[in-house]
Design an enzyme around this catalytic site. Sequence first.
Site, short mmCIF file in Angstrom:
data_model
loop_
_atom_site.label_atom_id
_atom_site.label_comp_id
_atom_site.label_asym_id
_atom_site.label_seq_id
_atom_site.Cartn_x
_atom_site.Cartn_y
_atom_site.Cartn_z
N CYS A 8 0.80 -1.22 0.00
CA CYS A 8 0.00 0.00 0.00
C CYS A 8 0.84 1.27 0.00
CB CYS A 8 -0.97 -0.04 1.17
SG CYS A 8 -1.93 -1.58 1.13
N HIS A 60 -2.80 7.93 6.13
CA HIS A 60 -3.03 6.59 5.59
C HIS A 60 -4.41 6.13 6.08
CE1 HIS A 60 -2.03 3.01 3.51
NE2 HIS A 60 -2.04 2.26 4.59
N HIS A 75 -9.96 1.87 0.66
CA HIS A 75 -8.51 1.76 0.64
C HIS A 75 -8.11 1.19 -0.72
CE1 HIS A 75 -4.43 1.22 1.43
NE2 HIS A 75 -4.44 0.37 2.44
#
Lengths: 395, 269
Positions: A154, A283, A317
């Site tokens: 990620c 994040h 996400h």
Amino acid sequence: MTAWTATSAVGRGNEALVTALAARRGGLRRNDFPHSNVDSWIGRVDGVEAVDWTGEPDWESRNNALARLGLEADGFDGIVAEARERFGPQRVGVLIGTSTSSIGRTEEAYRLGGGERFPETYRQRRAHNPHSPGAYVAHRAGLAGPQLTISTACASSARVFASAWRWLQSGIVDAVLVGGVDSLCHSVLAGFRSLELTSPEPCRPFDARRNGISIGEAAGFALLVRAEDAPADTLRLAGYGESSDAFHMSQPPPGGEGARRSMRAALERAGLSGPELGYVNLHGTASQANDTAEAEALAALLPASVVAASTKGWTGHTLGAAGILEAVITLEALRTGLLPGTLNLEERETGLAFPVAMDNTERPVRYAMSNSFGFGGNNCSLVFENPGMAGGAAS
Amino acid sequence: MKLRIAGIGALGPGFEDWPGLRALLDGAPPPAESGPVRPAPEGIPPRERRRAPLSVKLAVAVAEQACADAGIAPADTVSVFASGMGDMDITDYMCRTLAEDEPLLSPTKFHNSVHNAPVGYWTISQDARLSSNAVAGFTHTVPTSLLEAATQCLAEQVPVLWASQDIAAPAPFRDIADIDAPCAFALLLLPHGEDDIEVGHEAGGRVLELSVEPGAGEWPAFDLPALATLYDGNPTARLLPLLRAITQADAAPLRLPLGASLDLVVQAA
């Protein structure tokens, strides 16, 4: 930085993105991905299935289809064509981040081929390898410079900015098309469920009742050139920081120690100490461990007056594309002065170390940061600057 | 761009380290029987070693060799790990399992499925907290990832540990990736001029001069019988001409393709 664009569950291109952020209108929907029974919400991009592969069947995959939609948004493909003409195709590099690459296509090849030979139309050398998105973007854009795919989970498409900075500094290229593409597939839907990280509701970053992530898909791109080749008033990459947790494959260390080092390194490279930041795009996945650790890392570095928030409630996400999507959100925040809060955050967790913003704020800012952290303990923070906003810091 | 190779790691069919590979490059006959490649990295405890993916063990083992060869602590290096095809064993497991009616994935295999699993395990096993990267360039993985490592080494003025590995292709992949045997290599790269760091004797501290130039995009011929099949099939084995060049006193400039019309030109000095 001369241009940027993002396509996600809230729409294609930057105007759709900013409109959704301003209106607090999220793009998550109940999981309707074909053949998936995972009880969750997803950030799915409409129209990916309609992409026509006539003429380039060897590239066909959902991920490459999403890459094509992303390149066509905001006239970005035309801007890249201008750079190609200006510098020459071999002087424009390509750096693309992804975590899934075209594995969705490989899943199909197994499903249809019974786990033995791939069906004939699935024997695509260019799709079934991790570099598929980097090579496809270079192919679509007609670029012949160095091309590399970065795949650090990620953090992938945040790291592309750091590598592009170095490629430009070394003189091997005059421009770099950076970006990220990650698409919905069973590997991530079933995979995150196996780790008990998916939420049965739309994700609620930093909320007391948060219970996991919502997976999304996105494609985003930016064009980077050296300062002397860019218009004087354009936004710029002011710094980057990269670090490794060296702790665990899928858990952050106590206190967000690795995240703290990547943020500090990015600030130092930008010549900042912290309070100058007007906005931080976190994040903020809405997993228990990430949000707690990231808030602790923030509290160690920044005053509570800095607006810090997660936009994953809008888009989900987007994994390997989260870096570029949230870099674009950060750039749009610098351009417009709209600092998005945290959608679906209703009640901050008691004891959260940093007062993460719930509501949107309107305020011109000069410096903003974006955080991306990935499995394997891979961290990257980026600082962007709007030089036209001198003196517009938050504090 | 000028760099120094301070340490080398190598593992593949018929060689277990850089001295073993160098003997083959010098023309020594390959061992009569070379069993399967079985890396045993010291940084991964024996009981975890059994469960660790081959891709992870390969990368960690050659990375350990390169650091030991150079005498440089792993925690002082930035790492750039590459693989052309990624871990196809795990891809095979994931896709095979997901094709079932009620797929039940192993959470460990899922987090091991990320392309940065080898570099992640490496940083954890060595407490290496600087930047770590994981990259892919399909058939051009070696030249492009070396370019990435070189630009980082020079821009940041840090030692860079470059490693690449590719494993044999499981049956369903054979139509698209004809890889028979695994191999892995690692290079510990220093900015040229860092004379204060003592360089490894095995690598001889060879200086590499790299440049990017328009070219034909063609691979150099590499027909050493002991290694030709590996070179033809395994994307990571595309490092072999460079390793051969650094064993030669007056090697001609080597052109490794970065794409269809762009070359990485390597001069070993």
